[in-house]
Design an enzyme around this catalytic site. Sequence first.
Site, PDB file in Angstrom:
ATOM      1  CD  GLU A  34     -58.908  -8.650  -8.145  1.00 43.59           C
ATOM      2  OE1 GLU A  34     -57.672  -8.613  -8.086  1.00 43.59           O
ATOM      3  OE2 GLU A  34     -59.581  -7.864  -8.821  1.00 43.59           O
ATOM      4  CD  GLU A  75     -55.440 -10.440  -3.319  1.00 44.40           C
ATOM      5  OE1 GLU A  75     -55.733  -9.534  -4.118  1.00 44.40           O
ATOM      6  OE2 GLU A  75     -54.280 -10.800  -3.096  1.00 44.40           O
ATOM      7  CD  GLU A  82     -57.241  -4.182  -7.541  1.00 44.58           C
ATOM      8  OE1 GLU A  82     -56.066  -4.447  -7.334  1.00 44.58           O
ATOM      9  OE2 GLU A  82     -58.031  -4.967  -8.113  1.00 44.58           O
TER      10      GLU A  82
HETATM   11  N1  LIG Z   1     -57.641   5.036 -12.784  1.00 42.16           N
HETATM   12  C1  LIG Z   1     -56.318   4.900 -12.621  1.00 42.16           C
HETATM   13  N2  LIG Z   1     -55.529   5.996 -12.587  1.00 42.16           N
HETATM   14  C2  LIG Z   1     -54.199   5.882 -12.429  1.00 42.16           C
HETATM   15  N3  LIG Z   1     -53.534   4.712 -12.290  1.00 42.16           N
HETATM   16  C3  LIG Z   1     -54.262   3.582 -12.310  1.00 42.16           C
HETATM   17  C4  LIG Z   1     -55.680   3.610 -12.484  1.00 42.16           C
HETATM   18  N4  LIG Z   1     -56.140   2.322 -12.461  1.00 42.16           N
HETATM   19  C5  LIG Z   1     -55.053   1.556 -12.279  1.00 42.16           C
HETATM   20  N5  LIG Z   1     -53.920   2.296 -12.188  1.00 42.16           N
HETATM   21  C6  LIG Z   1     -52.537   1.809 -11.996  1.00 42.16           C
HETATM   22  O1  LIG Z   1     -52.449   0.500 -12.509  1.00 42.16           O
HETATM   23  C7  LIG Z   1     -52.127  -0.416 -11.472  1.00 42.16           C
HETATM   24  C8  LIG Z   1     -52.890  -1.702 -11.683  1.00 42.16           C
HETATM   25  O2  LIG Z   1     -54.260  -1.415 -11.538  1.00 42.16           O
HETATM   26  P1  LIG Z   1     -55.364  -2.537 -11.709  1.00 42.16           P
HETATM   27  O3  LIG Z   1     -56.703  -1.953 -11.481  1.00 42.16           O
HETATM   28  O4  LIG Z   1     -55.128  -3.257 -12.987  1.00 42.16           O
HETATM   29  O5  LIG Z   1     -55.018  -3.466 -10.520  1.00 42.16           O
HETATM   30  P2  LIG Z   1     -54.568  -4.947 -10.678  1.00 42.16           P
HETATM   31  O6  LIG Z   1     -53.222  -5.013 -11.302  1.00 42.16           O
HETATM   32  O7  LIG Z   1     -55.715  -5.684 -11.326  1.00 42.16           O
HETATM   33  O8  LIG Z   1     -54.426  -5.303  -9.181  1.00 42.16           O
HETATM   34  P3  LIG Z   1     -54.474  -6.766  -8.670  1.00 42.16           P
HETATM   35  O9  LIG Z   1     -53.312  -7.425  -9.366  1.00 42.16           O
HETATM   36  O10 LIG Z   1     -54.342  -6.651  -7.187  1.00 42.16           O
HETATM   37  O11 LIG Z   1     -55.818  -7.298  -9.110  1.00 42.16           O
HETATM   38  C9  LIG Z   1     -52.500   0.283 -10.164  1.00 42.16           C
HETATM   39  O12 LIG Z   1     -51.733  -0.190  -9.068  1.00 42.16           O
HETATM   40  C10 LIG Z   1     -52.172   1.729 -10.521  1.00 42.16           C
HETATM   41  O13 LIG Z   1     -50.781   1.979 -10.397  1.00 42.16           O
END
Ligand SMILES: Nc1ncnc2c1ncn2[C@@H]1O[C@H](COP(=O)(O)OP(=O)(O)OP(=O)(O)O)[C@@H](O)[C@H]1O
Length: 131
Positions: A34, A75, A82
């Site tokens: 992360e 976090e 996630e």
């Molecule tokens: N399976 C899914 N279905 C629908 N939307 C999703 C999905 N996975 C992610 N998202 C969308 O994409 C965004 C980013 O998801 P991601 O898993 O990449 O988190 P992240 O940006 O890595 O979070 P962080 O920055 O906290 O690590 C989520 O907040 C959501 O809006």
Amino acid sequence: MDSQDKNDLPSKNRKYRDSFRYALKGVKTAFQEERNMRTHVLAGLFIFILSLFLNLTRDEWLWLILVSYLVFVMELINTVIENLVDLVTDRYHPIAEKVKDMAAAVVLVTAGLAALTGVIILLPKILKILM
Ligand SMILES: Nc1ncnc2c1ncn2[C@@H]1O[C@H](COP(=O)(O)OP(=O)(O)OP(=O)(O)O)[C@@H](O)[C@H]1O
């Protein structure tokens, strides 16, 4: 998704030392995977080092430690959520989107509290030094 037979998993009657090791592995994984976690820990370290020069009271130290730790904990929780969502589905789903967005919101509001606390405690001291 990789899976494993349940019989291959560690026994529930393991030693406390092993439980501690798994927990530390969890922190390490969250830190490695992360970017936001690394950013928050680095920001916390920066505030800690800065505070060493600002003659904080014991209460001020406690507040800063508390809010920094809260951001770290939130976090970790966000990372757990996630990963759980990714375990449940690797396809777009509106509920997955909502859950992930709200998990991110948890970190955001906590980071907001930490920033506000930092400004209230540190800004007057920094301004005093600068003026
Ligand atoms: N399976 C899914 N279905 C629908 N939307 C999703 C999905 N996975 C992610 N998202 C969308 O994409 C965004 C980013 O998801 P991601 O898993 O990449 O988190 P992240 O940006 O890595 O979070 P962080 O920055 O906290 O690590 C989520 O907040 C959501 O809006």
